[in-house]
Write a protein that holds these residues in place. Structure first.
Motif, PDB file in Angstrom:
ATOM      1  N   ARG A 169     -13.115   0.255  -8.810  1.00  0.00           N
ATOM      2  CA  ARG A 169     -13.829  -0.117  -7.169  1.00  0.00           C
ATOM      3  C   ARG A 169     -14.115  -1.282  -6.544  1.00  0.00           C
ATOM      4  N   ALA A 170     -14.304  -2.590  -7.205  1.00  0.00           N
ATOM      5  CA  ALA A 170     -14.429  -3.649  -6.503  1.00  0.00           C
ATOM      6  C   ALA A 170     -12.851  -4.098  -6.346  1.00  0.00           C
ATOM      7  N   VAL A 171     -11.486  -3.880  -7.216  1.00  0.00           N
ATOM      8  CA  VAL A 171     -10.942  -3.811  -6.098  1.00  0.00           C
ATOM      9  C   VAL A 171     -10.009  -3.187  -5.273  1.00  0.00           C
ATOM     10  N   ALA A 172     -10.724  -1.893  -5.810  1.00  0.00           N
ATOM     11  CA  ALA A 172     -10.453  -0.738  -4.204  1.00  0.00           C
ATOM     12  C   ALA A 172     -11.111  -1.572  -3.050  1.00  0.00           C
ATOM     13  N   ALA A 173     -11.977  -1.694  -3.072  1.00  0.00           N
ATOM     14  CA  ALA A 173     -12.625  -2.185  -2.095  1.00  0.00           C
ATOM     15  C   ALA A 173     -12.920  -3.817  -1.254  1.00  0.00           C
ATOM     16  N   THR A 174     -11.563  -4.166  -1.680  1.00  0.00           N
ATOM     17  CA  THR A 174     -11.058  -5.539  -1.092  1.00  0.00           C
ATOM     18  C   THR A 174      -9.839  -5.370  -0.082  1.00  0.00           C
ATOM     19  N   PRO A 175      -9.971  -6.042   0.986  1.00  0.00           N
ATOM     20  CA  PRO A 175      -9.118  -5.928   2.008  1.00  0.00           C
ATOM     21  C   PRO A 175      -7.539  -6.812   1.722  1.00  0.00           C
ATOM     22  N   GLY A 176      -7.292  -6.335   2.717  1.00  0.00           N
ATOM     23  CA  GLY A 176      -5.866  -6.597   2.194  1.00  0.00           C
ATOM     24  C   GLY A 176      -4.896  -5.403   0.770  1.00  0.00           C
ATOM     25  N   PHE A 177      -5.729  -4.973   0.210  1.00  0.00           N
ATOM     26  CA  PHE A 177      -5.082  -4.728  -0.542  1.00  0.00           C
ATOM     27  C   PHE A 177      -3.841  -3.372  -0.084  1.00  0.00           C
ATOM     28  N   GLN A 178      -2.547  -3.295  -0.459  1.00  0.00           N
ATOM     29  CA  GLN A 178      -1.694  -1.897  -0.115  1.00  0.00           C
ATOM     30  C   GLN A 178      -2.366  -0.865  -1.628  1.00  0.00           C
ATOM     31  N   TYR A 179      -2.692  -0.034  -0.447  1.00  0.00           N
ATOM     32  CA  TYR A 179      -2.650   1.708  -1.352  1.00  0.00           C
ATOM     33  C   TYR A 179      -1.436   1.646  -2.113  1.00  0.00           C
ATOM     34  N   LYS A 180      -0.988   1.952  -2.753  1.00  0.00           N
ATOM     35  CA  LYS A 180       0.438   1.820  -3.534  1.00  0.00           C
ATOM     36  C   LYS A 180       0.939   3.654  -4.278  1.00  0.00           C
ATOM     37  N   ASN A 181       2.623   4.057  -3.902  1.00  0.00           N
ATOM     38  CA  ASN A 181       1.802   5.071  -4.606  1.00  0.00           C
ATOM     39  C   ASN A 181       3.415   5.694  -5.459  1.00  0.00           C
ATOM     40  N   GLY A 182       4.186   4.080  -5.135  1.00  0.00           N
ATOM     41  CA  GLY A 182       5.614   4.493  -5.848  1.00  0.00           C
ATOM     42  C   GLY A 182       6.903   3.555  -5.311  1.00  0.00           C
ATOM     43  N   ALA A 183       7.998   3.977  -5.646  1.00  0.00           N
ATOM     44  CA  ALA A 183       8.596   2.777  -5.897  1.00  0.00           C
ATOM     45  C   ALA A 183       9.892   3.495  -5.389  1.00  0.00           C
ATOM     46  N   ALA A 184      10.572   2.511  -4.506  1.00  0.00           N
ATOM     47  CA  ALA A 184      12.049   2.782  -3.689  1.00  0.00           C
ATOM     48  C   ALA A 184      13.119   1.216  -3.895  1.00  0.00           C
ATOM     49  N   PHE A 185      14.124   2.379  -4.029  1.00  0.00           N
ATOM     50  CA  PHE A 185      14.971   1.118  -4.627  1.00  0.00           C
ATOM     51  C   PHE A 185      16.536   1.506  -3.414  1.00  0.00           C
ATOM     52  N   THR A 186      16.980   0.655  -3.037  1.00  0.00           N
ATOM     53  CA  THR A 186      18.166   0.716  -2.036  1.00  0.00           C
ATOM     54  C   THR A 186      19.338   0.144  -2.528  1.00  0.00           C
ATOM     55  N   TRP A 187      20.600  -0.160  -2.241  1.00  0.00           N
ATOM     56  CA  TRP A 187      21.490  -0.749  -2.639  1.00  0.00           C
ATOM     57  C   TRP A 187      22.860  -0.090  -0.920  1.00  0.00           C
TER      58      TRP A 187
END
Length: 420
Positions: free
Chosen positions: A62-80
């Motif tokens: 809960r403390a992590v989720a409430a910290t400003p500046g942290f970006q929600y992340k739902n995956g990984a993208a790759f480019t070549w």
């Protein structure tokens, strides 16, 4: 100041904070010894969803989720070159959280250790461990504060969560060369000002150099408009005539990646954050445990930053160690080799397969050539590993990682184009 505790933890990073909180919840007297002061800069900023399970168990999610500046992340993208693909961590084989955060580690680490302190853990910043004696009935640590005289701290058990400091491996001569080649990471934070709509801030972007497939880049956005950016490769790969200093190396290599060059055209590099480099970071040890001690996270082994496995391995090792140590301190006879080292290495070795496959090109072939076309179940199995669930032995890409990757890469390799 109490000089006798149940458990002493060396290092206040993620594994140290989590393991100390888990043990404190069982009522043990836990002391964390940290040579540095927080906040302090460190990389390893893109968490994996599996981390959220351990953070929740330690009462920190809960403390992590409430910290400003942290970006929600739902995956990984790759480019070549001009190729682009991504994995959604919510679409995975293994049950569990499918989202997490991309974090400024200076802030993240302080949030975690502050939460541990709130739970009653004795945290001592500026206290370094200079000697370790585990020959008696209890372990004895010689501790040197920044100010004042050294003192001895006795503990029934010591957990080394010192990360790159690798305190006990150094004191006990446990270090051994890594099986991975020496590599260098050059990195900084930028004000990204990303242009266009081809970049998804909810995902880490991993880029392969158009011509040097063993050179790769990370771009980790935060919610405050800044992003962490770095290039990784063998030192000889990053050395070019006319490139002097970390700034010149990073800017030049980033300019050679088509997608990065496009989306970062307005980025501000001169923002007061220094350019840094880290070399020969992969590490290994002769043993993960011994009389009165065990090694957690990077203090034991660090593979490579490519799939953001460092914090995940650290937290998983903390969870395993806390549960086993609780049983031991409750009077049970436990086997640290079969109940800690062997289970931990299931996930570490699975990650190692895909790290090695990334650098030899076989896993890149899977990602860039046919990840969209493979059987959806197989894709979900791979997604689960990229999300950090590399201890799920019901996933054949965990238990039979080398054979499964080789077979899939042979199919995909024939279709791999040359990047442009």
């Amino acid at each position: 100041m109490n000089q006798t505790v149940d458990v002493a933890v060396i290092g206040a990073g993620p594994s140290g904070a989590v393991v100390s909180a888990l043990l404190r919840r069982h009522g043990y007297r836990v002391c964390v010894l940290e040579k540095q002061h927080f906040p302090r800069f460190v990389i390893g900023e893109s968490l994996l969803p599996h981390c959220m399970e351990m953070l929740e168990e330690a009462g920190m999610a809960r403390a992590v989720a409430a910290t400003p500046g942290f970006q929600y992340k739902n995956g990984a993208a790759f480019t070549w070159g001009e190729r682009y693909t991504c994995f959604e961590f919510t679409d995975k084989f293994t049950p569990g959280p499918g989202t997490t955060f991309q974090v400024q580690r200076a802030v993240f680490d302080k949030v975690l250790i502050d939460e541990a302190a709130k739970q009653g853990v004795d945290v001592r910043f500026g206290h370094g461990v200079t000697a370790f004696d585990h020959s008696g009935e209890q372990a004895r640590l010689t501790v040197q504060p920044e100010t004042g005289e050294a003192y001895t701290l006795q503990a029934a058990f010591v957990l080394d969560a010192s990360g790159y400091g690798r305190v006990l491996p150094c004191l006990l001569d446990l270090e051994t060369p890594s099986s991975l080649p020496p590599r260098q990471a050059v990195f900084t934070h930028i004000d990204d000002h990303i242009v266009g709509n081809e970049f998804d801030r909810n995902k880490i972007l991993i880029s392969t150099h158009p011509k040097l497939r063993d050179v790769w880049f990370w771009l980790i956005p935060f919610s405050n408009g800044r992003a962490s950016i770095g290039v990784v490769g063998e030192p000889a790969r990053l050395q070019r005539e006319g490139l002097v200093g970390d700034e010149a190396v990073l800017k030049q290599f980033v300019s050679e990646v088509p997608m990065l060059a496009r989306i970062l055209t307005n980025a501000v590099w001169d923002n007061g954050v220094p350019f840094r480099s880290l070399s020969n970071y992969s590490a290994n040890v002769k043993a993960l445990h011994g009389r009165h001690f065990a090694l957690l996270g990077n203090a034991a082994e660090f593979l490579d930053p490519v799939f953001s496995s460092g914090v995940t391995i650290a937290l998983h090792s903390a969870k395993l160690a806390a549960a086993l140590l609780h049983r031991q301190l409750s009077g049970e006879v436990v086997d640290w080799q079969s109940e800690f080292a062997v289970p931990l290495m299931v996930g570490v070795n699975a990650f190692r397969t895909y790290v090695s496959g990334w650098y030899d090109g076989s896993f890149q072939d899977v990602i860039y050539s046919c990840s969209e076309q493979v059987n959806p179940d197989i894709r979900r199995m791979i997604s689960a590993i990229l999300a950090g669930y590399s201890w799920d032995e019901s996933n054949p890409f965990v238990t039979k990682s080398t054979r499964r990757l080789q077979a899939l890469a042979e199919i995909c390799g024939a279709a791999t184009p040359t990047a442009v």
